[in-house]
Design a protein around this motif. Structure first.
Motif, PDB file in Angstrom:
ATOM      1  N   LEU A 197     -10.206  35.706  17.771  1.00 53.35           N
ATOM      2  CA  LEU A 197     -11.072  34.903  18.640  1.00 53.35           C
ATOM      3  C   LEU A 197     -10.709  33.430  18.481  1.00 53.35           C
ATOM      4  O   LEU A 197     -10.300  32.984  17.422  1.00 53.35           O
ATOM      5  N   ARG A 198     -10.890  32.654  19.541  1.00 53.62           N
ATOM      6  CA  ARG A 198     -10.474  31.254  19.506  1.00 53.62           C
ATOM      7  C   ARG A 198     -11.196  30.494  18.399  1.00 53.62           C
ATOM      8  O   ARG A 198     -10.574  29.866  17.571  1.00 53.62           O
ATOM      9  N   GLY A 199     -12.508  30.566  18.386  1.00 55.74           N
ATOM     10  CA  GLY A 199     -13.279  29.953  17.310  1.00 55.74           C
ATOM     11  C   GLY A 199     -12.820  28.549  16.969  1.00 55.74           C
ATOM     12  O   GLY A 199     -12.838  27.642  17.791  1.00 55.74           O
ATOM     13  N   SER A 200     -12.364  28.378  15.725  1.00 55.30           N
ATOM     14  CA  SER A 200     -11.947  27.069  15.236  1.00 55.30           C
ATOM     15  C   SER A 200     -10.435  26.887  15.315  1.00 55.30           C
ATOM     16  O   SER A 200      -9.858  26.126  14.552  1.00 55.30           O
ATOM     17  N   HIS A 201      -9.785  27.619  16.224  1.00 56.41           N
ATOM     18  CA  HIS A 201      -8.333  27.575  16.338  1.00 56.41           C
ATOM     19  C   HIS A 201      -7.836  26.146  16.528  1.00 56.41           C
ATOM     20  O   HIS A 201      -8.253  25.444  17.435  1.00 56.41           O
ATOM     21  N   ARG A 202      -6.957  25.709  15.608  1.00 51.15           N
ATOM     22  CA  ARG A 202      -6.352  24.379  15.633  1.00 51.15           C
ATOM     23  C   ARG A 202      -7.381  23.250  15.525  1.00 51.15           C
ATOM     24  O   ARG A 202      -7.117  22.128  15.943  1.00 51.15           O
ATOM     25  N   SER A 203      -8.505  23.558  14.955  1.00 52.13           N
ATOM     26  CA  SER A 203      -9.521  22.524  14.765  1.00 52.13           C
ATOM     27  C   SER A 203      -9.198  21.697  13.534  1.00 52.13           C
ATOM     28  O   SER A 203      -8.444  22.122  12.643  1.00 52.13           O
ATOM     29  N   GLY A 263      -8.501  24.394  10.701  1.00 46.92           N
ATOM     30  CA  GLY A 263      -9.029  25.728  10.961  1.00 46.92           C
ATOM     31  C   GLY A 263      -8.129  26.541  11.869  1.00 46.92           C
ATOM     32  O   GLY A 263      -7.476  25.998  12.762  1.00 46.92           O
ATOM     33  N   GLY A 264      -8.088  27.863  11.644  1.00 47.91           N
ATOM     34  CA  GLY A 264      -7.274  28.750  12.473  1.00 47.91           C
ATOM     35  C   GLY A 264      -8.129  29.759  13.208  1.00 47.91           C
ATOM     36  O   GLY A 264      -9.361  29.701  13.182  1.00 47.91           O
ATOM     37  N   LYS A 265      -7.470  30.716  13.857  1.00 48.71           N
ATOM     38  CA  LYS A 265      -8.183  31.766  14.562  1.00 48.71           C
ATOM     39  C   LYS A 265      -8.884  32.680  13.568  1.00 48.71           C
ATOM     40  O   LYS A 265      -8.494  32.788  12.411  1.00 48.71           O
ATOM     41  N   ILE A 286      -3.688  26.000   8.207  1.00 48.40           N
ATOM     42  CA  ILE A 286      -5.051  26.150   7.703  1.00 48.40           C
ATOM     43  C   ILE A 286      -5.218  25.411   6.375  1.00 48.40           C
ATOM     44  O   ILE A 286      -4.236  25.038   5.723  1.00 48.40           O
ATOM     45  N   GLY A 287      -6.458  25.218   5.997  1.00 52.83           N
ATOM     46  CA  GLY A 287      -6.745  24.686   4.669  1.00 52.83           C
ATOM     47  C   GLY A 287      -6.891  23.183   4.638  1.00 52.83           C
ATOM     48  O   GLY A 287      -6.945  22.510   5.668  1.00 52.83           O
ATOM     49  N   LYS A 288      -6.950  22.663   3.420  1.00 50.29           N
ATOM     50  CA  LYS A 288      -7.262  21.252   3.229  1.00 50.29           C
ATOM     51  C   LYS A 288      -6.021  20.386   3.068  1.00 50.29           C
ATOM     52  O   LYS A 288      -4.993  20.823   2.571  1.00 50.29           O
ATOM     53  N   ASP A 289      -6.181  19.137   3.485  1.00 44.98           N
ATOM     54  CA  ASP A 289      -5.145  18.113   3.353  1.00 44.98           C
ATOM     55  C   ASP A 289      -5.853  16.846   2.876  1.00 44.98           C
ATOM     56  O   ASP A 289      -6.899  16.471   3.410  1.00 44.98           O
ATOM     57  N   ARG A 290      -5.292  16.197   1.863  1.00 46.85           N
ATOM     58  CA  ARG A 290      -5.908  14.991   1.318  1.00 46.85           C
ATOM     59  C   ARG A 290      -4.965  13.811   1.478  1.00 46.85           C
ATOM     60  O   ARG A 290      -3.744  13.945   1.292  1.00 46.85           O
ATOM     61  N   GLU A 319       0.827  -1.205   0.000  1.00 45.79           N
ATOM     62  CA  GLU A 319       0.000   0.000   0.000  1.00 45.79           C
ATOM     63  C   GLU A 319       0.866   1.261   0.000  1.00 45.79           C
ATOM     64  O   GLU A 319       1.842   1.355   0.755  1.00 45.79           O
ATOM     65  N   THR A 320       0.486   2.220  -0.828  1.00 45.61           N
ATOM     66  CA  THR A 320       1.129   3.531  -0.863  1.00 45.61           C
ATOM     67  C   THR A 320       0.094   4.605  -0.575  1.00 45.61           C
ATOM     68  O   THR A 320      -0.964   4.642  -1.210  1.00 45.61           O
ATOM     69  N   TYR A 321       0.400   5.457   0.367  1.00 47.13           N
ATOM     70  CA  TYR A 321      -0.504   6.537   0.769  1.00 47.13           C
ATOM     71  C   TYR A 321       0.068   7.868   0.278  1.00 47.13           C
ATOM     72  O   TYR A 321       1.164   8.261   0.668  1.00 47.13           O
ATOM     73  N   GLU A 322      -0.684   8.532  -0.586  1.00 45.57           N
ATOM     74  CA  GLU A 322      -0.298   9.849  -1.080  1.00 45.57           C
ATOM     75  C   GLU A 322      -0.974  10.904  -0.212  1.00 45.57           C
ATOM     76  O   GLU A 322      -2.161  10.796   0.088  1.00 45.57           O
ATOM     77  N   MET A 323      -0.210  11.913   0.174  1.00 43.70           N
ATOM     78  CA  MET A 323      -0.785  12.936   1.052  1.00 43.70           C
ATOM     79  C   MET A 323      -0.244  14.312   0.715  1.00 43.70           C
ATOM     80  O   MET A 323       0.858  14.452   0.181  1.00 43.70           O
ATOM     81  N   SER A 324      -1.026  15.307   1.020  1.00 41.70           N
ATOM     82  CA  SER A 324      -0.616  16.694   0.831  1.00 41.70           C
ATOM     83  C   SER A 324      -0.366  17.316   2.198  1.00 41.70           C
ATOM     84  O   SER A 324      -0.236  16.610   3.200  1.00 41.70           O
ATOM     85  N   SER A 325      -0.328  18.629   2.257  1.00 39.38           N
ATOM     86  CA  SER A 325      -0.073  19.330   3.515  1.00 39.38           C
ATOM     87  C   SER A 325      -0.953  20.563   3.589  1.00 39.38           C
ATOM     88  O   SER A 325      -1.213  21.207   2.563  1.00 39.38           O
ATOM     89  N   PRO A 326      -1.439  20.932   4.778  1.00 38.58           N
ATOM     90  CA  PRO A 326      -2.162  22.209   4.903  1.00 38.58           C
ATOM     91  C   PRO A 326      -1.210  23.384   4.696  1.00 38.58           C
ATOM     92  O   PRO A 326       0.009  23.208   4.628  1.00 38.58           O
ATOM     93  N   LYS A 327      -1.755  24.578   4.609  1.00 44.81           N
ATOM     94  CA  LYS A 327      -0.955  25.788   4.440  1.00 44.81           C
ATOM     95  C   LYS A 327      -0.557  26.350   5.800  1.00 44.81           C
ATOM     96  O   LYS A 327      -1.254  26.153   6.788  1.00 44.81           O
ATOM     97  N   LEU A 328       0.552  27.063   5.812  1.00 46.82           N
ATOM     98  CA  LEU A 328       1.004  27.747   7.024  1.00 46.82           C
ATOM     99  C   LEU A 328       0.678  29.230   6.884  1.00 46.82           C
ATOM    100  O   LEU A 328       1.106  29.886   5.936  1.00 46.82           O
ATOM    101  N   LEU A 329      -0.106  29.747   7.823  1.00 50.28           N
ATOM    102  CA  LEU A 329      -0.524  31.145   7.793  1.00 50.28           C
ATOM    103  C   LEU A 329       0.107  31.910   8.951  1.00 50.28           C
ATOM    104  O   LEU A 329      -0.065  31.542  10.114  1.00 50.28           O
ATOM    105  N   ILE A 330       0.841  32.967   8.618  1.00 54.13           N
ATOM    106  CA  ILE A 330       1.407  33.865   9.624  1.00 54.13           C
ATOM    107  C   ILE A 330       0.638  35.178   9.545  1.00 54.13           C
ATOM    108  O   ILE A 330       0.747  35.912   8.552  1.00 54.13           O
TER     109      ILE A 330
END
Length: 400
Positions: free
Chosen positions: A249-255, A242-244, A223-227, A201-212
């Motif tokens: 506001l905390r909201g979806s921070h690190r969700s 999800g980010g702040k 933030i963003g999508k990862d497949r 089995e081989t698992y292909e994966m991406s990475s979320p984006k880094l937001l400063i």
């Protein structure tokens, strides 16, 4: 063992000094405890960070931007990329391999992928690796090797193998940071593959984006999508980080929310929910059963700093050797020393580039990576294939 290409470009005297007794500084890994949030005592840091972008236009590519040592953490980008692979409390790759059925293995891979996300500190960044820089570390039977295979654009190749578990990692990635006036957004492009050879089995994966985010509330978020996709089993996952909110506001921070489904029919199997710095669960949509698949505290809390087991085995191109003098200056808060040491490294690279461009052959001398074969694919992306089938044990190890 010495990287011959690096020897030829660095000069015999400098390499001899390193071979006799390499000067190495290894900083503690990024972990949950390593985070330092910006607070009311840090206005000077915020002003300094904002000053870096004074003359930069929105939309600009920041790939080649060099930071002064005051903004650096004492480690290279190669170390930051690979730490999530070898700096862990629990061997989650072992879990991926030893699960009995494809669905359980896939959920374990999802959990492992989440574990590679680590908290970062606002206002500080690792060093941009020099061309040919390497990082070679072992944790138990897992051996990890990275090489900076391109400088413009900055492309990093990673190869890791575990003979006992028959697991292999192949990454070829290149960050593209851009400035958008109130923030810097980095897209991590390239391919990331996890291979479970025992199961084919081989698992292909991406990475979320880094937001400063710079204003109104400074901070760093993933933030963003990862497949994640496994062609052999027909399973796929989509994760949303999800980010702040804009006003902090905390909201979806690190969700993290997402789903696991069958690629062919899009049939939903599991829902994913939680926070990547706490716990993440999956819910079976048929039975309603909820299971914790990832606990950040159990996986990336209290991580141990790697140590040098064999000084003579260090390559001159090793990140910890290349940046050692700069690291010492940063850790001792002697920024003048760090600045001079960093300046010397950068000037050396410029000399090497000039020598390569005016080689005796009369034309540009192409630099060839030592551990990877590099090519450009039809989509315009980078492919990096390891020259050796297996990564050898490293002189730097992570205590178990």
């Amino acid at each position: 063992m010495v990287d011959e290409e690096f020897v030829s470009t660095c000069g015999a005297e400098e390499v001899t000094e390193w071979k006799e007794e390499p000067r190495v500084v290894l900083a503690k890994p990024l972990s949950l405890e390593g985070e330092s949030e910006v607070d009311e005592k840090a206005p000077n840091l915020i002003l300094l960070v904002l000053s870096l972008f004074t003359n930069i236009r929105p939309g600009s590519d920041l790939t080649g931007m060099q930071l002064p040592p005051a903004f650096n953490i004492p480690k290279s980008q190669l170390q930051c990329i690979s730490e999530p692979v070898y700096c862990v409390k629990n061997d989650m790759l072992e879990t991926c391999n030893r699960r009995e059925n494809p669905v359980d293995r896939f959920s374990a891979v999802v959990a492992w992928s989440i574990s590679t996300i680590r908290p970062l500190n606002f206002g500080f960044a690792p060093f941009n690796p020099i061309l040919g820089e390497t990082h070679h570390v072992s944790r138990g039977t897992l051996n990890v090797l990275l090489e900076q295979v391109s400088h413009h654009p900055p492309v990093t190749a990673l190869h890791a193998t575990d003979d006992e578990e028959n697991v292999e990692l192949l990454w070829c990635q290149y960050p593209t940071p851009r400035f958008y006036g109130t923030s810097v957004e980095t897209e991590v492009r390239g391919k990331r593959h996890l291979k479970l050879h025992n199961h084919g089995e081989t698992y292909e994966m991406s990475s979320p984006k880094l937001l400063i985010k710079l204003i109104p509330v400074p901070g760093v978020d993933w933030i963003g999508k990862d497949r994640i996709r496994c062609q052999e089993t027909g399973l796929e996952a989509e994760l949303d980080y999800g980010g702040k909110s804009f006003f902090g506001l905390r909201g979806s921070h690190r969700s993290i929310k997402g789903k696991i489904f069958k690629s062919s029919s899009m049939k939903l199997l599991f829902k994913i929910d939680g926070h990547w710095d706490r716990t993440v669960t999956i819910k079976d949509v048929n039975s309603g059963e909820v299971t914790v698949i990832y606990n950040a505290k159990d996986s990336i809390s209290g991580l141990k700093t790697p140590i040098v087991k064999d000084h003579k085995g260090l390559w001159p191109s090793e990140s910890a050797v290349v940046w050692s003098e700069v690291n010492k200056g940063i850790l001792s808060k002697d920024l003048a020393q760090a600045k001079e040491a960093k300046k010397a490294i950068e000037e050396k690279q410029r000399e090497i580039l000039r020598a390569r461009e005016s080689s005796s052959s009369g034309g540009h001398q192409t630099w060839v990576p030592q551990h990877f074969i590099v090519s450009i694919n039809k989509e315009g992306g980078w492919d990096c294939s390891p020259i050796e089938i297996k990564v050898p044990p490293a002189p730097i190890i992570v205590p178990l």
